[in-house]
Each structure stands twice: as structure tokens, then as C-alpha cells.
Design a protein around this motif. Sequence first.
Motif, mmCIF file in Angstrom:
data_model
loop_
_atom_site.group_PDB
_atom_site.id
_atom_site.type_symbol
_atom_site.label_atom_id
_atom_site.label_comp_id
_atom_site.label_asym_id
_atom_site.label_seq_id
_atom_site.Cartn_x
_atom_site.Cartn_y
_atom_site.Cartn_z
ATOM 1 N N VAL A 157 0.754 -1.024 0.180
ATOM 2 C CA VAL A 157 -0.052 0.032 -0.179
ATOM 3 C C VAL A 157 1.015 1.244 -0.023
ATOM 4 O O VAL A 157 0.416 2.467 0.453
ATOM 5 C CB VAL A 157 -1.094 -0.063 1.252
ATOM 6 C CG1 VAL A 157 -2.187 -0.977 1.129
ATOM 7 C CG2 VAL A 157 -0.148 -0.089 2.326
ATOM 8 N N ALA A 505 -1.155 5.346 4.509
ATOM 9 C CA ALA A 505 -0.370 4.695 3.424
ATOM 10 C C ALA A 505 -0.425 5.731 2.262
ATOM 11 O O ALA A 505 -1.392 6.460 2.022
ATOM 12 C CB ALA A 505 -1.242 3.612 2.987
ATOM 13 N N PHE A 507 0.027 4.711 -1.144
ATOM 14 C CA PHE A 507 -0.513 4.054 -2.265
ATOM 15 C C PHE A 507 0.253 4.336 -3.556
ATOM 16 O O PHE A 507 -0.186 4.359 -4.521
ATOM 17 C CB PHE A 507 -2.040 4.406 -2.523
ATOM 18 C CG PHE A 507 -2.956 3.455 -1.645
ATOM 19 C CD1 PHE A 507 -3.291 2.317 -1.925
ATOM 20 C CD2 PHE A 507 -3.296 4.045 -0.445
ATOM 21 C CE1 PHE A 507 -4.026 1.448 -1.112
ATOM 22 C CE2 PHE A 507 -4.081 3.355 0.354
ATOM 23 C CZ PHE A 507 -4.597 1.997 -0.010
#
Length: 593
Positions: A157, A505, A507
Motif C-alpha cells: 500500500v 498509506a 499508495f
Amino acid sequence: MSSRIVDTSTVGVSPASTGIVVLDGSGIGVFDVVCLADGAARPVPGTEAMKRVEESWDAARQIAATGRVYGRSTGVGANRNEDVPTEAAAGHGLRLLRSHAGAIGAELPARQVRAMLAVRANQLLAGGAGLRPTVVTALCEALENGAYPVVNEYGSVGTGDIAALSQVGLALAGEHPWRRAGASGGLGAGASGGLGATVSGWLGAGASGGQGTGVSGGLGAEASGGLGATVPGGLRAAVSGGLGAEGSGGLGAGGVRASRRGASAQEIGAPEPQPLDNNDALALISSNALTLGQSALALHELRGLIGATQVVAALSLLAVDGSHEAYAAPVHTARPHRGSAEVARIMRELIGAADRPTPPLGRIQDPYGFRCLPQIHGPAHDAADALEAVLAVEINAAAENPLISPEDMAAYHHGGFYQAQLALALDHFRLAITQVARLSTSRLSTLNEPAYTRLRPFLADHEAASSGVMILEYAAGAALGDLRAFSAPASLGHAVLSRGVEEQASFASLAARQTLRACDAYRLVVGCELVAAVRALRQRGLRPDPELPVGRALELAESVLDPEPADRPLTDDVTAAAALLDRFTEIWRGSES
């Protein structure tokens, strides 16, 4: 761009390559990663860098023996406060790798995994991981021999590619299958191809792969396994196999066991198993090497495609007798954005325009597809530069947590693995290239308009109500729709993980995958414009000076594209045009220099 590559004279996937990339943990660049991923160069660890690895390895063991060090003498994530008993320390590393090697989804292509191995080897040579030196030499051996571990698509992530790198760790330890480049399937796998292939082939390119192509597979491929394959293993099997993977085997089916064809670990080129322990496991997996490798591959391909698009735009400009005024030097001196000014200069080089061109006869100014090209292509090049600057830092970074500092005899716990800069740079880049592709569809519409070409609507032949290239507007619009979807900012994502200890996170991993997937859709959009531009020039009988870059581009396109003007399916034309864009990149780079 910086590069540590030496004496590279061939480009293609072959372990027997002539180039050398010196991995020193400080100075390799995007192009070096691409060459290593494609087998166009072999890695050589720098002498001083290996000394850093050895010093870090010695220091890490001393530090862990005398104090609490995350992941070495403790658990990880929410288990960070749980101590590992001394008698259990030796097996702690393998347990950590086994528990985290849970990546899911399709197998990644060889070149993406190899890009990850290249990045990780170089990062380790920065000297902050505290990992045993033989792991670095093992990664380099795998790259040189064409071996790569089975790695699955999903598991990160953007706070570390721990699932993918745990699969690498288990492969290094002898508990997870290896493949050989060019021998197995996965998502668009092939010798060098798959999503985002740049060096040895693309859509419909046979052995070098692409989405759903030929023997080396991709989505729906029958021979090598891909998603929806007809062989018994489904998503995971690969007829041409790796260790333990053939036929009905699939992921992890045989560890380092030979496949049914009898290939041994040595025949595949896998390194000797490494004795990984509690001092190695977290040190290996605390990295975003897969995300960085994928980003490097995507950036290299898309930067070249943006340049190729400008060559296609130059052909379209000639086909509609477009004005050169939009590229005049005074226009860009008055508004001095570096990227836009450089795009305008290159356009003048491509078409042989003067720095101060005379006004055209007829219409006063062109549609935005031509008039605003520098203002849209320029920011895309600027975004590419910004992304490359981030990658230059990260590919050479000692970002492991904890950071082992031999000078201080300390292990510093930190969040340097968090990839906010990369996620934002990737999102910015995709948004910029989507605008470039959208401008291509605008020029395609202009090419279909008799008011600009003085030809029949849709560049049709002389049969009544012929449709010509009408369908290309629809096809390009559909591909642009995918590109627009891939451009959604991944950095807007959010996750709270590991019992709330990891509550953010980036990403960046999703951003990298989206950027790779944008490559295919982008190619198809511009391929549609190229087909129409060449047809218009043929119908008008226009022949630019063959000494000009745009003249060479037209000759190249005419040697590939079918001249038949009658209504017929244009699928093969667009496929050929999309593959031709890499040659157009070379023409653009000649003008860039």
C-alpha cells in the motif's frame, strides 16, 4: 539524466549482454534500471559499496546482540514490543519471510521483477540495511543469469513492498520458485515485454510480449499461463514453467524443486540458497523496490512516447497546412516555461520552421490540438523530470527501517520508507500525459474535418457514403477513457493497518501500477492519430523534405502502414502504428539533442 551504465551496445533480453552497470548505492538512474530489467546490461557491485555492506552487516549484528532492534530482536508492526527469545532468533527471520510472502494476484512479468531486483541490490549497496553481503551478490547473480523469483501483483500500500520482497527472500532461501526470463507467463510476461515494455517489443510482438500476445503470454494467453489461461494451473500455472511451477503446479508448488521438464535451480540460473536469519529478513524486505522498479519502467517508456507523439503531431500539422506561429521563439521567450519552450524548439526542428515564421495564408489560427501543443506537452516533460528526480533519490537511498549506522553504532527507527514524494510525482505525471493523449484525439478530429484537410470527410475514398477512418475517433476515445481512469490520483487512498499502528498509506504502489497500465492505452490513442495523419498526407500527395525529421518519420510510417484507402478494418493498422512509436521516439531524441 545520470547513468552508471558502461559499454552498452545491445538492447534486448539476453543474460549474455555486453553492457555493465556499476551498482554503487549512490549514482544509478532510471535508464540503468531499465537496461538491467531487460537484460541489456549486467550488474557489477562497486568495491567501495560492498565494503559499506560488510561494515553495516557487522554493525547490525553487534547492535542487535546488545539492544532491542525492531524486526531483529522484536516482532514487527503491532508486534513491535514483543521480544524474540535468543534461542528463537535464528528461525525468526524465516518465519517473518514466510508469514509476509502473501502477495496475491497475477504473476508479474520478468522485467518488472528484474527491475525490482536491480533496485534492491543497489539500495543495499548504500549501506544502511545491515544485511549479509552474500545477498547482494546473489541478487546480481540472478540478474546476470536471467533468473527471477515468482512475485505476485498485490501486497503493498506504499509503505514498503514487504509481500513481494518476502517472496524474493524465500526464493533466496530456497523455499520459493524461480523462473528464467523469457520462459514463463504472468501478466503480459515475455522476454522483455508485457505492460510497459519499451525495448524489445510491445503489442502483438510475439516472444517479447504484450497484453494478451503470443507465446510468452499475458491476459488470456494459452501457452504461458496468464490470467484466464487454459492450462490446468489457471491464474498461476505456466507451461514453460519455473521451479515447481509447470502444468498444474502454480505458485509455491515446488519450492526449488525441478519442473516436469527437469530444470534445476542451477539450470534456471538461480543463486545458491542463502542462510537468512533474524538479521536478514526485515533488512531485505524494508524497501519499496518493486514500486520503484515499476515506476522506472513506466517513466522510461512514457517519456519516450510523449516525444513520439510530438513527431506524430508534426505529421498531422503538415496534413492540415497548420501554422508555425504557435512554435515561434518570441512566443516562448515572452512566457518562459522551460518545458514548453523546449517543445516549441523541437517542433521547429522537426518541421524545419524558422524561429520567427511568417504568418500563414488562409485561416488566422489553428485549433488547440496544434496551437496549444507546447503548453500541454511541456508540462508533461516537466512532470517526467520531476518524477525522475524523485526516483534518482529513492533508487539510491538507504531507506530501510531501522537504518543501521556503523559510524554511530546505532539503529535508527524511522518512517523513511513512506513514499509520499513518489506517489504524488506519479499522480502528477499521469495527469500530465492524459492531457497529451487528449490533445491527440483533438488532432484526430481535425484530420477528419474537410475544412482543414480539403479532403473527403473522415479521409474516406470516393465511394458514396464511405466511412474512412471514422471509427478511429471512437476507438481512440475508448482508449482515452481507460487512460483517464488510470489517472485518478492514487495518493487519495487511505488505510489503517496492523491494529492501528500504521495509520497512513501513500499508495505509491498503486500509482506505479496505474502508470504502467497507462502505457498501452496511451500508445493506442496516438496510434489512431498516426494512421489518420499518414492517410491524409498520402491523399494530399504531400511529401516533406526527406532530410527533415518529419520527412524521415513519414517514410518510416509509409513503409509499415497499408496504403489501401477503401473501407476496411483498421485494427492491424493501429496495432502497427502503436508499435512504430518507439522508432518515432528515436527521431524525436535526435531533434532533442
